[in-house]
Write an enzyme that holds these catalytic residues in place. Structure first.
Site, PDB file in Angstrom:
ATOM      1  N   TYR A 147       0.836  -1.209   0.000  1.00  0.00           N
ATOM      2  CA  TYR A 147       0.000   0.000   0.000  1.00  0.00           C
ATOM      3  C   TYR A 147       0.867   1.253   0.000  1.00  0.00           C
ATOM      4  O   TYR A 147       0.699   2.134  -0.858  1.00  0.00           O
ATOM      5  CB  TYR A 147      -0.905  -0.030   1.222  1.00  0.00           C
ATOM      6  CG  TYR A 147      -1.914   1.095   1.291  1.00  0.00           C
ATOM      7  CD1 TYR A 147      -2.956   1.179   0.381  1.00  0.00           C
ATOM      8  CD2 TYR A 147      -1.825   2.071   2.281  1.00  0.00           C
ATOM      9  CE1 TYR A 147      -3.899   2.204   0.449  1.00  0.00           C
ATOM     10  CE2 TYR A 147      -2.761   3.094   2.360  1.00  0.00           C
ATOM     11  CZ  TYR A 147      -3.789   3.152   1.442  1.00  0.00           C
ATOM     12  OH  TYR A 147      -4.716   4.169   1.515  1.00  0.00           O
ATOM     13  N   ASP A 148       1.823   1.320   0.938  1.00  0.00           N
ATOM     14  CA  ASP A 148       2.657   2.522   1.075  1.00  0.00           C
ATOM     15  C   ASP A 148       3.409   2.823  -0.226  1.00  0.00           C
ATOM     16  O   ASP A 148       3.357   3.930  -0.754  1.00  0.00           O
ATOM     17  CB  ASP A 148       3.686   2.350   2.198  1.00  0.00           C
ATOM     18  CG  ASP A 148       3.045   2.056   3.546  1.00  0.00           C
ATOM     19  OD1 ASP A 148       1.809   1.965   3.611  1.00  0.00           O
ATOM     20  OD2 ASP A 148       3.794   1.903   4.534  1.00  0.00           O
ATOM     21  N   ASN A 176      -6.264   9.745   8.392  1.00  0.00           N
ATOM     22  CA  ASN A 176      -7.356   8.898   8.899  1.00  0.00           C
ATOM     23  C   ASN A 176      -8.712   9.576   8.778  1.00  0.00           C
ATOM     24  O   ASN A 176      -8.900  10.681   9.290  1.00  0.00           O
ATOM     25  CB  ASN A 176      -7.102   8.533  10.370  1.00  0.00           C
ATOM     26  CG  ASN A 176      -5.943   7.583  10.530  1.00  0.00           C
ATOM     27  OD1 ASN A 176      -4.828   7.898  10.138  1.00  0.00           O
ATOM     28  ND2 ASN A 176      -6.201   6.426  11.097  1.00  0.00           N
ATOM     29  N   VAL A 190     -11.372   3.259  14.266  1.00  0.00           N
ATOM     30  CA  VAL A 190     -12.669   3.848  14.623  1.00  0.00           C
ATOM     31  C   VAL A 190     -13.783   2.825  14.469  1.00  0.00           C
ATOM     32  O   VAL A 190     -14.583   2.608  15.379  1.00  0.00           O
ATOM     33  CB  VAL A 190     -12.959   5.111  13.779  1.00  0.00           C
ATOM     34  CG1 VAL A 190     -14.387   5.592  14.017  1.00  0.00           C
ATOM     35  CG2 VAL A 190     -11.975   6.224  14.127  1.00  0.00           C
ATOM     36  N   SER A 191     -13.834   2.166  13.307  1.00  0.00           N
ATOM     37  CA  SER A 191     -14.897   1.185  13.083  1.00  0.00           C
ATOM     38  C   SER A 191     -14.761   0.009  14.046  1.00  0.00           C
ATOM     39  O   SER A 191     -15.771  -0.488  14.591  1.00  0.00           O
ATOM     40  CB  SER A 191     -14.891   0.700  11.630  1.00  0.00           C
ATOM     41  OG  SER A 191     -13.605   0.308  11.230  1.00  0.00           O
ATOM     42  N   GLN A 211       0.122   5.418  20.989  1.00  0.00           N
ATOM     43  CA  GLN A 211       0.325   5.894  19.618  1.00  0.00           C
ATOM     44  C   GLN A 211      -0.837   6.814  19.241  1.00  0.00           C
ATOM     45  O   GLN A 211      -1.953   6.663  19.733  1.00  0.00           O
ATOM     46  CB  GLN A 211       0.473   4.731  18.628  1.00  0.00           C
ATOM     47  CG  GLN A 211      -0.750   3.856  18.430  1.00  0.00           C
ATOM     48  CD  GLN A 211      -0.816   2.689  19.402  1.00  0.00           C
ATOM     49  OE1 GLN A 211      -0.459   2.807  20.552  1.00  0.00           O
ATOM     50  NE2 GLN A 211      -1.299   1.560  18.914  1.00  0.00           N
ATOM     51  N   PRO A 276       2.703   2.927  12.487  1.00  0.00           N
ATOM     52  CA  PRO A 276       3.273   4.238  12.829  1.00  0.00           C
ATOM     53  C   PRO A 276       2.977   4.637  14.280  1.00  0.00           C
ATOM     54  O   PRO A 276       1.875   4.393  14.785  1.00  0.00           O
ATOM     55  CB  PRO A 276       2.561   5.193  11.859  1.00  0.00           C
ATOM     56  CG  PRO A 276       2.001   4.331  10.782  1.00  0.00           C
ATOM     57  CD  PRO A 276       1.710   3.016  11.416  1.00  0.00           C
ATOM     58  N   ARG A 277       3.934   5.261  14.936  1.00  0.00           N
ATOM     59  CA  ARG A 277       3.740   5.669  16.334  1.00  0.00           C
ATOM     60  C   ARG A 277       2.900   6.934  16.440  1.00  0.00           C
ATOM     61  O   ARG A 277       2.207   7.143  17.425  1.00  0.00           O
ATOM     62  CB  ARG A 277       5.103   5.928  16.990  1.00  0.00           C
ATOM     63  CG  ARG A 277       5.963   4.677  17.199  1.00  0.00           C
ATOM     64  CD  ARG A 277       7.421   5.070  17.331  1.00  0.00           C
ATOM     65  NE  ARG A 277       7.904   5.735  16.108  1.00  0.00           N
ATOM     66  CZ  ARG A 277       9.048   6.377  16.005  1.00  0.00           C
ATOM     67  NH1 ARG A 277       9.831   6.491  17.046  1.00  0.00           N
ATOM     68  NH2 ARG A 277       9.411   6.935  14.857  1.00  0.00           N
ATOM     69  N   GLN A 278       3.008   7.781  15.422  1.00  0.00           N
ATOM     70  CA  GLN A 278       2.251   9.033  15.476  1.00  0.00           C
ATOM     71  C   GLN A 278       1.917   9.481  14.057  1.00  0.00           C
ATOM     72  O   GLN A 278       2.631   9.187  13.115  1.00  0.00           O
ATOM     73  CB  GLN A 278       3.043  10.118  16.211  1.00  0.00           C
ATOM     74  CG  GLN A 278       4.455  10.328  15.699  1.00  0.00           C
ATOM     75  CD  GLN A 278       5.250  11.275  16.574  1.00  0.00           C
ATOM     76  OE1 GLN A 278       4.895  11.546  17.713  1.00  0.00           O
ATOM     77  NE2 GLN A 278       6.334  11.805  16.038  1.00  0.00           N
TER      78      GLN A 278
END
Length: 318
Positions: A147-148, A176, A190-191, A211, A276-278
């Protein structure tokens, strides 16, 4: 009144695509919705079937498409780790071959073409918040790379088509996003949290929950898309479109539990590879060039999203 255009939306039966179909029809345009239903669903666009300006075509964008259109929004690609890791080779294909095919179509029809890129191009960022001139910190051979790197290559193609063929392109990097019509089993935070809370199940928290992510409600995001598409030709992007308000996963879980009135408890599991952490967008460009910033706060957006999932789960009897 806007001049009527014929607009192609690839991935148009997905979460974002179906809302974009609604928006374009409301603006008086004709919409060709193309989807192979890998993650999109007919249910998302069923309410549009009787609209004479709406057309639905089942098609895989990794194969060329021969249609006549004025504008193209390229949204076709699974966007959650569960879905894009299910068939990683196909994920790379839809990002790269899909981009080649929509760019070829845009070149032939002289259509303006929009690429839905992603904050994932920044990888696990060493710069915070992320600005568009940051080149990213991406593992090219990890489980998220399909994906990335697929999306990074798509951006390359868009800019090379502009330089080589003078195409009119727009590139947005999506952070997001959440809202009604999210897939209930897409594994996105979220979902997942909402569905687990509504069912009274343990909320699955990966890692310590410290995170961070930034959550943009779907209507805000699409407002950014349209502003970018309608902007002057020299505003190309990439432009970050996302909400700069940053929340830890623990804060999100606590808010979901509060808003659902659930008795769910949080259960911690190991952090997935390359998570990812942030993640937080710098939206200075979007503010300055598009006059855009998100308006819907997380609490309000979650209330709308919870109401949607509550109806879905009730209808399904779960």
């Amino acid at each position: 009144m806007h001049l009527e255009k014929r607009i192609l939306i690839t991935g148009g039966a997905g979460f974002l695509g179906s809302h974009l179909c609604d928006m374009m029809l409301e603006r008086g345009h004709r919409v060709l919705c193309v989807d192979n239903f890998f993650t999109g669903t007919q249910q998302n666009v069923d309410h549009l079937r009787d609209n004479p300006r709406f057309e639905l075509m089942r098609h895989d964008i990794t194969f060329p498409l021969y249609v006549e259109v004025d504008e193209i929004y390229n949204l076709a690609c699974p966007a959650s780790p569960i879905h894009y890791q299910r068939d990683p080779v196909q994920t790379t294909k839809v990002s790269v071959l899909g981009a080649i095919n929509v760019l070829g179509l845009a070149k032939r029809t002289k259509a303006k073409v929009f690429q839905a890129s992603t904050s994932e191009v920044y990888g696990d960022p060493s710069v915070h918040p992320q600005t568009e001139d940051y080149w990213g910190n991406v593992n090219p051979i990890g489980v998220r790379s399909c994906y990335d790197e697929g999306k990074r290559c798509a951006e390359t193609l868009f800019f090379d088509y502009r330089r080589q063929h003078h195409l009119s392109i727009k590139v947005a990097r999506i952070f997001n996003t959440y809202g009604p019509r999210m897939h209930p089993n897409d594994g996105r935070v979220v979902s997942s949290f909402i569905v687990q809370a509504l069912r009274g199940e343990d909320i699955t928290m990966y890692g310590t929950g410290q995170q961070t992510r930034s959550f943009c409600f779907v209507s805000d995001l699409l407002d950014g898309f349209v502003r970018l598409m309608d902007s002057p030709d020299d505003v190309i992007g990439p432009i970050n479109i996302g909400n700069p308000s940053e929340f830890t996963m623990i804060e999100l879980a606590d808010l979901v539990i509060e808003l659902t009135g659930s008795r769910s408890k949080v259960r911690h599991l190991p952090l997935p590879q390359d998570d990812p952490r942030q993640r937080k967008p710098d939206i200075t460009k979007a503010r300055d060039l598009l006059g855009w910033e998100p308006r819907i706060a997380l609490r309000e957006g979650l209330q709308r999203t919870i109401a949607y999932f509550d109806r879905q789960l009730t209808a399904a009897g779960t």
